[in-house]
Each structure stands twice: as C-alpha cells, then as structure tokens.
Design an enzyme around this catalytic site. Structure first.
Site, PDB file in Angstrom:
ATOM      1  N   GLU A  74       0.838  -1.205   0.000  1.00 54.72           N
ATOM      2  CA  GLU A  74       0.000   0.000   0.000  1.00 54.72           C
ATOM      3  C   GLU A  74       0.868   1.248   0.000  1.00 54.72           C
ATOM      4  OE1 GLU A  74      -3.206  -0.016   2.825  1.00 54.72           O
ATOM      5  OE2 GLU A  74      -3.471   2.152   2.713  1.00 54.72           O
ATOM      6  N   ARG A 104      -7.561   2.480  14.151  1.00 50.15           N
ATOM      7  CA  ARG A 104      -8.529   1.408  13.845  1.00 50.15           C
ATOM      8  C   ARG A 104      -8.549   0.374  14.973  1.00 50.15           C
ATOM      9  NH1 ARG A 104     -11.763  -0.878   9.659  1.00 50.15           N
ATOM     10  NH2 ARG A 104     -11.471   0.943   8.342  1.00 50.15           N
ATOM     11  N   GLU A 151     -11.103  -7.851   4.469  1.00 48.44           N
ATOM     12  CA  GLU A 151     -10.443  -7.903   5.772  1.00 48.44           C
ATOM     13  C   GLU A 151     -11.259  -8.570   6.882  1.00 48.44           C
ATOM     14  OE1 GLU A 151      -7.857  -4.003   6.193  1.00 48.44           O
ATOM     15  OE2 GLU A 151      -9.792  -3.561   5.311  1.00 48.44           O
TER      16      GLU A 151
END
Ligand SMILES: Cc1cc2nc3c(=O)[nH]c(=O)nc-3n(C[C@H](O)[C@H](O)[C@H](O)COP(=O)(O)OP(=O)(O)OC[C@H]3O[C@@H](n4cnc5c(N)ncnc54)[C@H](O)[C@@H]3O)c2cc1C
Ligand code: FES
Ligand code: FES
Length: 1374
Positions: A844, A922, A1310
C-alpha cells in the site's frame, strides 16, 4: 603477466584433472518438447533463470530458496537400466542449469494455453476458483501435473495433498486448490457425473469442486437461468506408458525419443568468473577431478550448495555433479544391511525403503520404518526429489533430520579417497564440529550401510518443527534400544539416544545411555533418565535458535514418547505384562492427516446478467497457463539496468563514510546513487514526510535504504551493492514496545483517546463485583505476498516524463513519491499496474519507496531501471503487521456483565510513521469488538522503534484491537469459571447502541450470525465430545472456541472514501472499464466487471478490465480497507448509468438486436460512449479532537468456530474443524467472497498460531540487534496445504441485503481475517484441559502466535517444570 600465468596454470591443472577422458561440452535439453542446446558459459545459472531468460515466464521466482514452490517445473529423464522414464517435480530456482542436461523440462507453458486449449489440470484449477492472485498457480499446476504423469494409477486424495506440501499459496487458503485437484483422484466415480448436478442421493454437486455440497440447495432467489455456469467434470487418465507416464490429454508432450537414444557423455562446461562444471559418469573420473581440485564442490540436489551460494555468498570455482555416477547411486538390500549410495535421492530412498518394509521381516526393518516416517516430514516433494543422502550427511547441518537416525541405528559410512582406498567409519564418529565431518579434502562419501534391526530392537524418530510439513526441525532425535529377555524381564542390552538441533553436531546422551544399559525396562527408569538427560543435553541461555526451555523440554518429551512407544509395542507383542494405561496411549499415536473435507454454503441472488453469480476470476485462465504477466514478467525496454539496494546493517547509527571503490570495479557496474544524488526531495512519506528515500547521515533501522546500485544484470547489481563498504558509529537503539514506553520513544502527535461513560467513576463507586487486569502481547506478521516487491521505471523524452510499472496497491502513491523525489509535477509521472501477486497491505505505501529509489538512477542516467527484491531483502526492508501491547483493567459483575474497561494500547510503528497512526486508530475503534461496554476508555500511542516501518496488513489494526478484547473476555470467563462463549453472548451489543466513538449502531447482525454458527457447529455437542476425549487422553487434548467479529467498513480518513472510474463502450458492444482499484487476487476486477455487465445487460465476457493507471483515473485511493468493490463498483455504475442515459433515446427506438448494434447506432448518431464515474461514500466522518463521529459506513459481521487437537508433550497442533459464518449482504460473487473468507481465515490462523517474527532484541540475544532472523520461507512459516482445518465449512448468512451498498452487498477482504483467532482460543481451551490435569485452573496468558513452543510450555507438567516455572511466558518480539 601474473594473470596469464595463473590462467595457464589453471588450464594445466584442468588438463590433468580431466585425464584421458573425452569430456563433452554439448549440453542438450528439451524444454516443452523443443530441443535446445545449452550454450557453454552458463554454469552459474539456475534452471529458473534460464527458463525466464528464454521467455518462459510462467515459472515464477517467489523465494529462490526452495521454500515456496512458485518455480516448480516437471523434469523427465530416462533410466537406462529400467528402460523407463521418471517424471518429477523440482524447484527450478535451486536446480543448476546443467544439472538437467539430457532431460525434458516441462513448464506450465508446455501444458496448455488459451489458444491451444487448457490442460485438464489447468482447467480444473481455474474453474474451481483455485487461483486468486495467480502467482503461486503455475507452481501448483506443475506439482499436480508431475504427480499425475508419474503415477501409473490415479493418485489417492492423500497423495495429492501430500504432493502439494512444497507449494505455498497466500491467497486461497488452499481449499479450492485441493478441490480442483481431487477430481483427478482415484475415488468412487459414481458421485461424479459430467452433466448432472445431482449425485445419486439427490445431493447437489458443487460446480466448482465436483463434490457434494450445499451451494445448489440454496434458494436461487432471482434465478433466471436454470444452471450454474460451470460444468462438473471428473478427469481420468487416458493412457499410461512407461516412457511418457500418464497422458491426460491427447496433446500431452511425449518424452523426446532423442533423449532415450542419446548416449550420455561426461560433461565439462564453464560459467561466469571462471566457474567449471563437471558431470563425470564414472567414480574414477570423480576421484581424478577431486585429486586435482581438492576444494571442488560435489553437487547433487544443490539444495544446500544453492542456498550457500545465493544467501551466504559462498563461491565455488569447480563443481562436480555426481548424479550420474553408478557407484554413488547404489541402492541394494544386502546381508548386513542396506547399501545406500551417497547420490541416492531422498525420494528414491523413501520408495525403496517402503518396498523393503513390505518384503522383509518386520523386526529387521525398525530402522527403515523410522527413516521412512522421518522422510515424510523432510522438506517438500520438490526438494526430496533432488536432495541426496550424501548431501544431507556431508552438509552436517545441526538440524539434519537424518543424521541423528544414522547414528542411533548404528549406520556405517564408507569413504573413498582419490586413490580408491575405502575406509568405513561409524556414523557416530563422523560429525566433528559445526558443519565439519571426518572427510579429508581428498576423500568423498561413497555410501551408507544401514544395518538390519534384530528381534527386540526398536528404533524411533522424532522431529518438532514450527510447521509440520516442509520445515526444518527445532529439535529432532533418533533413538534405539536393543533388549534381551532374562527371567521374564526385558533387559536393556544397548541403547542410543541422539538429538539434533541442540548442539553444533548431533548429540548423544552418554550418561543416560550408560545408566540405562543393563537395566530392566520399566517406568521406574524414567525419572533418573530425565535427570541424566538434563545433564547430557545442556543448552546455554543464548544458544542460537533460542527457545531454550522449550527445546530442553522437548528432549525429555521425546524420550518419554520413546519409552512409551517401545513399551506399547512390546505389550502388543505380548512381551511385557504391563502395558500402557489407556490415557497414555495418546503419547504414542503419531499424527496422520485424513483428507480435507470442505463445504461452502451460500445463496445466489442474481441481479441481471452477472451480479450475484459465482463467476470465475477474470484472469484465472491466464493465471493457470502462466500467461498472466506480473511486474517481473513485463518485457524490459532496451538498455534496461538492474538495481540492488545498499542497506543499513545497523539498527541506529551515524554514517561515517561510504566507500564505493570496490563496487565501481565490480563487473557490469553502472552507478551508485545516494541521498546527494536526489534531484528533488529526499524526504517522503504517505502522510507526513518523516522518512528519507536514501538515509543521509543517520540510519534508524537495519534494512534502511542508503543507496542504490545499478548494473547490467541483477546478479551484478547485487554483487556490486555487497561491495559498498559503510563505516558507522553506533547509537542506542530502541528494540521493543516495552522499551519505547519505558524511555518515552513515541512518534510525535500520536497520543489518542476514546471515551464512553466514566471508567474512573465506575471503578471508584465499586459497582464492579470483580476487577481484573493484565497485559496482552500481540505478535506481528509478515505479509508474505508471493510476488515480491518490484518496479520497472523508464524515462520518456529523456526524463521529461517518467513512466513505471509497479507491483503496488497504490499506483497513485508511486506517482507521488516518484514525482517528489525527482521534482516533477504529478502530470508527468505515470504508474501502471496490471495485477499484483498479492499485497495484503504490504504494497500500500511501502512499495512506493522502492519506486522512488529506482526513479533516481533511471532519471539521472536516462535509462530504464528495474528492481525486483529478493525475498529476504523484501522481508527485511518492507515492514510488517504491527505488533501491539495492550494493558487492560476490566470491571464486571458476578453475572458476567462488563461494566468498565480501561485500556492502554501501543503499536510498534518502527522508524517512520507511515500508516501507523491510522492502524492504531482502527485498533482503538475496534476495541469493543461486538460487546456493549457502558464505560470504556481506550488510549493509544505509536511507538518509535529502530525497526523498519511497520505498515498496513489485512485488518489494519482491527484484528490486533479485537484480539486484545477477546483476551480479556477469556480472562473474565476464567475468573468467573464460565465458558467464554457464555460471557460473549451476555454482552453482545445490538441496534440502537452508541459505540464508544459516538456512532449509532444500526442493522447489527451479530446475533443472527452467532446463532447460525452455534447451530451449524453444534457447539454443545462439540463441548461434550471434547470433554470425553480429554478425559481419555492424558497427552493429547482437544479444545474448542467461538469468536465473533464486527469490522468497520470505510477508510477512517474521510477524504479517501472516494473513487473514480472510466467506462468506454466500443462499437462492437464490448466495454473497457478502468478504475482506480488494483487487482491483487481479491477478484476486484471480476466483481466490478460484473456490475458493468449487469448494468448494460450484457454478458460478463463483453466487459474487460486491462490495468490500473494513474493517467486514466487520477487521484485514486489505495486498494485497501476492504471497500474497493463498494467504491469502484459504485463509480463504475455511475459511469454506466451516464452512458445508458445517453444511449436511451436510441435504445428506445427498439431497432437494435444486440448491445453491439445499439453501440454502433449510438456511434453513428455521435453519442459519447465514454464516461467518467465517481462515488463518494455518504454520511461518514470522524473528529479525533472530540473522539466522536461516524467513521464507518456500515459493519461486516462474522463468527467462527474452531476445534483443535494439541500434543501436550511437543506443542504440535492441528485444526480439526473450522466453521465460519459471515454476513455479506447479497454477495456480488459468492465464489469470490467465499475465497476471500477462506484465504483470510487461513492467513489469520497463520498469524495466531504459526507465523513468528524473530528480531534481534533483548529477548533474542543470539540475533544481531535489529536484524530479522525470520527472513525467508525457510525460517518464517506461513500455513501450508496441510495446516488447513480437516473440516472446513464456510457459509454466508442468507436473506440479508445491505441497503447501504451497491447491489446490497458487503465488503469482505479484511473482516474474516480476525476469525482465524478462533484457532488460538481453541488451542487455549485445549491447554486449559492439559493444565487441569496438573491441578492448574487459573488464567494464564497465551501470546500469539501459539507456536509449538508456547503450547508446550503452557502445558505445564513434570517435564516443563524441570526447565521453567509454571508461569513461564516464552519470549516474543513485539
Ligand atoms: C527448502 C528446503 C527444505 C529443507 N528441508 C530439510 C529438512 O526438512 N530436513 C533436513 O534435514 N534438511 C532439509 N534441507 C536441507 C537439504 O535439503 C538436505 O540437506 C539435502 O539432503 C542436501 O542434499 P543435496 O543433494 O541437495 O546436497 P547438495 O547441496 O548437492 O550438497 C550438499 C553438500 O554435501 C556435499 N556432498 C554431497 N555429496 C557428497 C559426497 N558424496 N561426498 C562428500 N561430500 C558430498 C556437497 O559438496 C555439499 O557440500 C532442506 C533444504 C531446503 C532448501
Ligand atoms: S522460487 Fe523456487 S521455491 Fe520459491
Ligand atoms: S493465488 Fe496463491 S498466492 Fe495468490
């Protein structure tokens, strides 16, 4: 002058060495049926390099060390004695090119392709959804193909699963691969048909697998076609022939007649830098060569030598390949034992011994049986097919699986010197020191004599590794006892106890052996024997390999097992009166894996032509044939240079000097580029620019990029980079979270807090009946995408523009990083990505720094530059899943209701911020998992450590956050002496709850998912069954667990929740879609194309997605956060709708018969058939200053059940069952979604139970500070095909549309990952049962991964207590 003399001398020496013989330099191979003469001068090449150089790029380079199977090809050779061909799979990355001379190599291209048609193996794999990113796929195809061609009979399902142990796949979770291949197995054909979709019992047959399953039973809600798209197919062999093996296809390549007839000649060939390669055919020739070249390296399988030359910089000038020397290939049963030539391959030995075991008296073959059992766990098929007995012995690796057995069995080694004198030595006297053996430079190992065993002689083997299949041992052993009967007793006449993996040589236990000799066999011996073994096998605190307490415990456990096994065997034979107590039998049963059984349940909700159907991945056909191109397969422009990185070797240090003088004179060198050469900005980063592309003054981790070398070839670039000498002055380094917290080493501005209710007040008011506190350490994880990081950068118009092809999840990041480092505007930099061989978050942001580094030489030299990372460099430099430390204090009632949770969490950010703050956030947002907590405070901070920057990885902190929750829930349950599942159910949250970050929970499905799972796995029954099993088995325990998950969908940074797409309709009615997302195996392009196909009401085959490119769709967010199908599906739909609206006036005339005619008519009417679509996720936003908002668009729910069995004496485990239920709304493509769930679950299983990163830190002093020990598949073990649950069930919740997303679907990438943690908690449940046997019922921590070390040491017993206390917690790098 000097060098001329030296060359002349070398020639003279060679002339003597070669003697009178006629050495040939004509090397012929057949590749896919085509004759090829191998040029001289290539002795330094591997077969893989050669194949890829001649354009056969279907065979992939995944690791270069024999550990992944991506490079598998089939080799066929003709055995002139038996007049048969042999076909076997090998790893092309380790095979020296000339080692296959005279053989036929079949690569994936030799099987079939889209033009000629697919081979049944390819077709079946594609149709069964067995290829996701496709990088591993050719390797699997070739392993299966080799198995089929080499077996006379169709293989059994067991054999198929066994044969795949040397192939890794990081995407699929293996289930669809097994299913694809089992249709070739010998089985009851009546359940399979070619046309019907039902078996004789009326049970539906899965279109993918050809096996009974539930998918067809489900309501086909909107079905407007009667059958699924895929035919059900069984394959059976058409013909068998001794020369060509099994032919599955009439176009099968035959064994080339020339190679049958061709006279084999001794070979002499050369390689780069003066390498000489000899392949003698006679022992005399070998000895002659050896007498002239005492330093010459003998080579057989090259599985050791290849690794030494590639990874340990060993250089051998003269190589003697002894594969064709008859005296070294003897394999014969003789009177005094079996003679095994040193060149005999392990697979050959295995087959031979299996025959001998059947033919001879069983008492004679106890050693043979032990060796066969040990070989089952020795490497993978490809390695066993080439690796030799002599290679293993002479390498003298401390962890060799066979050497302890040779010693224990009393084997003798025959050694021959260059004059032909043969001497014999006992194996026990052969190993002298670390990789040092009793062979002089003028000697070689001729053969091994393995003596027959006698009545009352028992031999056993032991091995414990991280992973059962294809892994080297942590500790292994060979044990033998010879008994004699005296007055009704069994007296020990002779005993050998030999361990591997505990010293530099296989270690005998002399005191124990002499104590036992002459004693009566009986359990009374055990305690004294244990004490003596403890003395015999010491391991110092910082011994290489670590895990001292565990390894020492294993030595005793193995002996205990040996004792029980022999006792049991004697008891069966009636030689001992007292047998084993029933529950102790569990110590002697060896693990054997039944065939995997899997089911998938889903409903199909068809929407239009395509949406809702289990379409095959759009690139599957290209992937199974090897035609799919990845970055390394992209044809390079002329003049391309190859790059290698110059990396920091220190964790924290000031750079004092960089000396490139040696590098400059290295062959092919074209330049070294450092920070001073950067034309634009050297500082970069995805959010804040806190990292340098090239470290300028100070390095902050091992593996940090200091410079980049470019040269004419990859090998030359690497050699030159190794010659850049850097002087450092070391600075103190922070090497763990704990240390960072202690010294206050944090990334700036990363302290965050989320609060709901009043935690302090709740604790103070004494509302809680009980309060617990503890610490959870969460281990990191390597992405291990199969395709390593890579990029090819080239200048356009002399650097006015820069273009690149990269393996990235974020082409736009590459564009930005490169523009930044070169000082170019974004509009002049283009990044394209066709597909990537897996990413999982690792590509990423971290991929972009490589592109930036490569862009500098490309721009400065105005030449294309390519960088493909070797696997070890990739793992050492690119960062991993963050390890976390969680500290909790939890208050609850006696009824199990959670009242207050106070949580501190830290993640290990490494040396730059990268995405670590978002990952932490997160984790904090997922710190409630699915539980209603009225008072909760979560604070968090990102630690700065001297490790490579950690980064995104599937779940992005969510799994770490939830793992901490599940840990304290388990702690609570133990405290209350209730089952964790009950406590979970009691605290589930539901609609209307306001979460700890202010979001109102709507459409909560955790209850439905949980109840469905509970019924599906029959939890209560399962609990009863394992209790019964545990009561009857002292040394094996089973455990179960159910784990729920709720995963928030959206990027937590609001601006990233946008997507663009470009849709172009052509006049033939085909549609080209381009969008900002990257295809990395997750099936994004397939799903998005399904959306377009349904929108235009055309078949999926009319829609094409070619690549992702920053010049087609600008400013795209990375393909991450699971939301890409939602985002890009919606953007594409927007574009389709615009085009449809423009077409409508013409369509409404009703004059067209097809979409093609409509498109043509629109064109004639000058209608714009191209549109840009856009989508921005509505109603989301979060403010970290207040800690309140709605960061998520919606949640994906799931729950999983797992049942495991552990061996409490060794820590070995396997998953017996996994059952997963997920809520995915109306799935756009259920086959792809199920593939994502299975793949994520297995990756999650790897994280919690297998994959351990070992860094040089305070806990691992045997590793250099800051270095990564586990830097390749040899030391870092991801799950293999035999680690998946024996029973693997996945189903999707039915009838639950998601109103928030296109076609009512839900994100899947995910969310299921965390469900793999059910395996961890099931293991913990089993350990509880083991501890209970010893009277321990209190809570204990179990860090992930629950490797054999952690399992064994937690199963406290009298053995572990000799080495560690009851609360011992094995070391973990966090
Ligand atoms: C992926 C992988 C997995 C592995 N797994 C295991 C495992 O599970 N267990 C295990 O024990 N090992 C394992 N190994 C190690 C290795 O495969 C074995 O040691 C193998 O048997 C070596 O055989 P070879 O023919 O490939 O050796 P080569 O590499 O060809 O040779 C090895 C060494 O032996 C010397 N040698 C060979 N023959 C003679 C001779 N006749 N006289 C004198 N010297 C000789 C060579 O000169 C060389 O130094 C693994 C290796 C890899 C790459
Ligand atoms: S590339 Fe050969 S085994 Fe991995
Ligand atoms: S499909 Fe196997 S690694 Fe991607």
């Amino acid at each position: 002058m000097g060098s001329i003399t030296k060359a002349a001398e070398e020639e003279r020496a060679a002339a003597v060495a070669e003697g009178e013989e006629e050495w040939s330099d004509e090397a012929v191979v057949y590749v896919n049926g085509v004759r090829r003469v191998l040029p001289d001068g290539l002795a330094h090449l591997t077969l893989l390099q050669y194949l890829r150089d001649i354009g056969l790029r279907g065979t992939k380079l995944g690791c270069g060390e024999g550990g992944c199977g991506a490079c598998t090809v089939m080799v066929s050779c003709y055995d002139r004695t038996t007049k048969k061909s042999q076909h076997f799979a090998i790893n092309a990355c380790l095979a020296p090119l000339y080692s296959v001379e005279g053989m036929h190599i079949i690569t994936v291209e030799g099987l079939g392709d889209r033009q000629r048609g697919l081979h049944p193996v390819q077709e079946s794999l594609a149709n069964a959804h067995g290829s996701q990113c496709g990088f591993c796929t050719p390797g699997f195809v070739m392993s299966m193909y080799a198995l089929l061609r080499s077996s006379k009979q169709p293989p059994t399902e067991d054999q198929i699963e066994d044969s795949l142990a040397g192939n890794l796949c990081r995407c699929t979770g293996y289930r669809p691969i097994i299913d694809a291949f089992r249709v070739f197995a010998k089985t009851d054909n009546s359940v399979y048909t070619n046309s019907s979709s039902e078996n004789t019992n009326g049970q539906a047959i899965c279109p993918s697998t050809g096996k009974p399953c539930s998918c067809r039973n489900e309501a086909d809600v909107n079905a407007n076609e009667s059958s699924l798209s895929l035919p059900v197919k069984r394959y059976s062999p058409c013909s068998y022939n001794e020369i060509d093996g099994n032919a599955y296809d009439e176009r099968e390549l035959i064994f080339p007649p020339e190679l049958q007839l061709r006279k084999v000649a001794p070979l002499k060939l050369n390689g780069f830098d003066g390498i000489r390669w000899y392949r003698p055919l006679k022992l005399k020739q070998v000895l002659n060569l050896k007498s002239c070249y005492p330093d010459a390296k003998l080579v057989i399988g090259n599985s050791e030598v290849g690794v030494e030359t590639k990874f340990k910089n060993a250089q051998y000038k003269v190589m003697i390949s002894v594969t064709h020397v008859p005296e070294l290939n003897i394999l014969e049963a003789k009177e005094d034992g079996i003679q095994i030539g040193s060149s005999v391959r392990l697979a050959q030995l295995q087959n031979f011994l299996k025959r001998v075991i059947v033919e001879r008296e069983s008492h004679e073959t106890s050693s043979c049986q032990a060796i066969v059992r040990q070989l089952k766990w020795f490497a993978g098929t490809q390695i066993r097919n080439v690796a030799s007995v002599g290679g293993n012995i002479c390498t003298a690796s401390p962890i060799s699986d066979l050497n302890p057995l040779w010693i224990a069995t009393g084997a003798r080694f025959q050694i021959i010197d260059v004059r032909g004198n043969v001497r014999t030595t006992l194996a026990k006297d052969f190993f002298l020191g670390y990789r040092k053996v009793d062979i002089k430079p003028d000697e070689i190992l001729l053969s091994v004599i393995l003596p027959w065993t006698r009545p009352l002689e028992y031999v056993k083997e032991f091995k414990q590794a991280h992973r059962r299949e294809d892994d080297i041992a942590l500790v292994n052993a060979g044990m033998r006892v010879y008994l004699r009967e005296a007055e009704g007793n069994q007296i020990i006449s002779d005993v050998s106890i030999v361990y591997g993996g505990v010293a530099v040589v296989p270690l005998r236990a002399p005191k124990t052996e002499s104590f036992l000799t002459g004693k009566k066999w009986g359990s009374g011996l055990l305690n004294d024997a244990f004490d003596l073994l403890k003395e015999d096998i010491p391991l110092s605190e910082n011994a290489p390999g670590g895990m001292i307490e565990f390894r020492r415990s294993l030595t005793l456990s193995f002996f205990f097992k040996f004792f029980l096994s022999v006792t049991h065997e004697m008891n069966i034979k009636g030689l001992l009166k007292d047998g084993l107590h029933g529950t102790h039998l569990s110590a002697v049963q060896s693990y054997s894996r039944p065939v995997t059984v899997a089911t998938q349940g889903y409903e199909m909700v068809r929407q239009g032509t395509s949406v809702g159907q289990p379409m095959v991945h759009m690139s599957a056909m290209l992937q199974v044939t090897g035609e799919a191109e990845y970055t390394d397969d992209t044809p390079t422009p002329p003049n391309t240079l190859h790059a290698a990185l110059v990396l920091s070797k220190k964790a924290h240090a000031r750079i004092l000097s960089i000396d490139d003088s040696l590098a400059k004179s290295s062959p092919g060198f074209a330049g070294l580029f450092l920070s001073k050469d950067v034309p634009g900005a050297n500082h970069t980063g995805p959010i804040i620019h806190d990292e340098e592309v090239f470290a300028s003054e100070v390095v902050t981790c091992v593996g940090q990029i200091i410079g980049i070398v470019v040269a004419d070839t990859h090998d030359n670039a690497k050699n030159a980079a190794n010659k850049v000498h850097i002087e450092y002055s070391e600075l103190p380094a922070v090497l763990s979270i704990e240390e960072a917290v202690k010294v206050g080493s944090f990334h700036p501005n990363t302290k965050k807090c989320l609060v709901k209710g009043d935690v302090e007040k709740c604790f103070l008011l004494g509302a809680c009946d009980r309060v617990i506190s503890g610490e959870v350490r969460v281990g990191g994880q390597e992405h291990f995408y199969m395709e390593p990081q890579g990029t090819l950068v080239w200048p356009v118009d002399s650097g006015n523009e820069i273009h690149m092809v990269s393996s990235t999840q974020a082409p736009q990041k590459h564009q930005k990083y490169v523009a930044n480092v070169l000082g170019l505007p974004l509009s002049k930099v283009v990044c394209k990505t066709k597909r990537i061989g897996g990413g999982f978050g690792g590509k990423e942001t971290r991929a972009a720094i490589y592109a930036a580094a490569v862009a500098v030489p490309s721009y400065c030299l105005r030449r294309p530059v390519k960088l493909i990372l070797d696997r070890d460099i990739d793992m050492v430099t690119s960062g991993q899943r963050h390890s976390f430390l969680g500290k909790y204090k939890v208050g609850f009632t006696n009824d199990g209701k959670i009242l207050a949770v106070d949580l501190e969490i830290y993640n290990n950010g490494g040396n730059s911020l990268d995405l670590s703050l978002a990952v932490l956030e997160r984790a904090m947002l997922h710190s409630d998992n699915v539980y209603d907590i009225s008072n909760i405070r979560v604070s968090g901070q990102v630690c700065f450590t001297n490790f490579p920057s950690n980064t995104a990885f599937r779940g992005f902190g969510g799994p770490q956050g939830m793992l901490i929750v599940e840990n304290w829930i388990h702690h609570m349950a133990t405290e209350l002496q209730r089952s964790p599942e009950e406590i979970k159910e009691l605290n589930f949250h539901d609609d209307g709850v306001v979460l700890h970050y202010g979001q109102l929970l709507k459409n909560c499905r955790i209850g439905s998912v949980w109840n469905e799972l509970k019924a599906s796995c029959n939890f209560m029954e399962a609990r009863k069954a394992i209790s019964c099993f545990n009561a009857n088995n002292r040394w094996r325990k089973r455990g179960i667990a159910m784990v729920p998950t709720k995963f928030g969908i959206s990027f937590t940074a609001k601006f990233m929740n946008q997507a663009g797409a470009l849709v172009q309709v052509y006049t033939d009615g085909t549609v080209l879609v381009t969008h900002g997302g990257v295809e990395m195996g997750q099936g994004l392009h397939t799903k998005v194309a399904q959306v377009a196909a349904t929108s235009f009401n055309i078949p999926l085959s009319s829609v094409f997605i070619s690549e992702t490119s920053t010049d087609k769709v600008p400013n795209a967010s990375p393909t991450a956060a699971s939301a890409s199908s939602d985002l890009y599906g919606a953007a594409v739909l927007d574009a389709c709708q615009q085009i449809k609206a423009r077409m409508e006036p013409i369509a409404s005339r009703g004059t067209h018969n097809s979409f093609a005619e409509l498109a043509q008519a629109c064109y004639m009417e000058r209608v714009d058939l191209s549109a840009h679509g856009f989508y921005a996720t509505p109603d989301i936003g979060f403010d970290w200053t207040t800690g309140k908002g709605s960061p998520f668009h919606y949640f994906t729910y799931g729950a999983a059940f797992a049942e495991v069995e552990i061996d409490t004496l060794t820590g070995d485990f396997h998953t017996r069952t996994a059952d997963v239920v997920m809520d995915l709304g109306f799935s756009i493509n259920p086959a792809i979604d199920i593939g994502q769930i299975e793949g994520a679950f297995i990756q999650g299983l790897g994280w919690v139970a297998m994959e351990e990163l070992k860094w040089g830190d305070d806990n691992h002093k045997w590793i250099r500070p800051g270095h990564l020990f586990t830097s390749g598949p040899g030391s870092y073990k991801i799950p293999s095909v035999n680690d998946i649950p024996l029973n693997f069930k996945v189903s999707l919740l039915k009838g639950v549309p998601n109103p928030k997303v296109i076609h009512s679907s839900k994100a899947v990438g995910e969310p299921p990952f965390f469900l793999g943690s059910a395996v961890l908690f099931a293991i913990k449940d089993a350990i509880f049962a083991a501890r209970a046997e010893e009277g321990y019922s209190d809570w204990f921590p179990l860090d992930n991964p629950a490797t054999p070390e952690r399992i064994r040491m937690a199963c406290v017993d009298s053995i572990t207590k000799k080495f560690a206390d009851v609360y011992y917690r094995p070391k973990l790098s966090v």
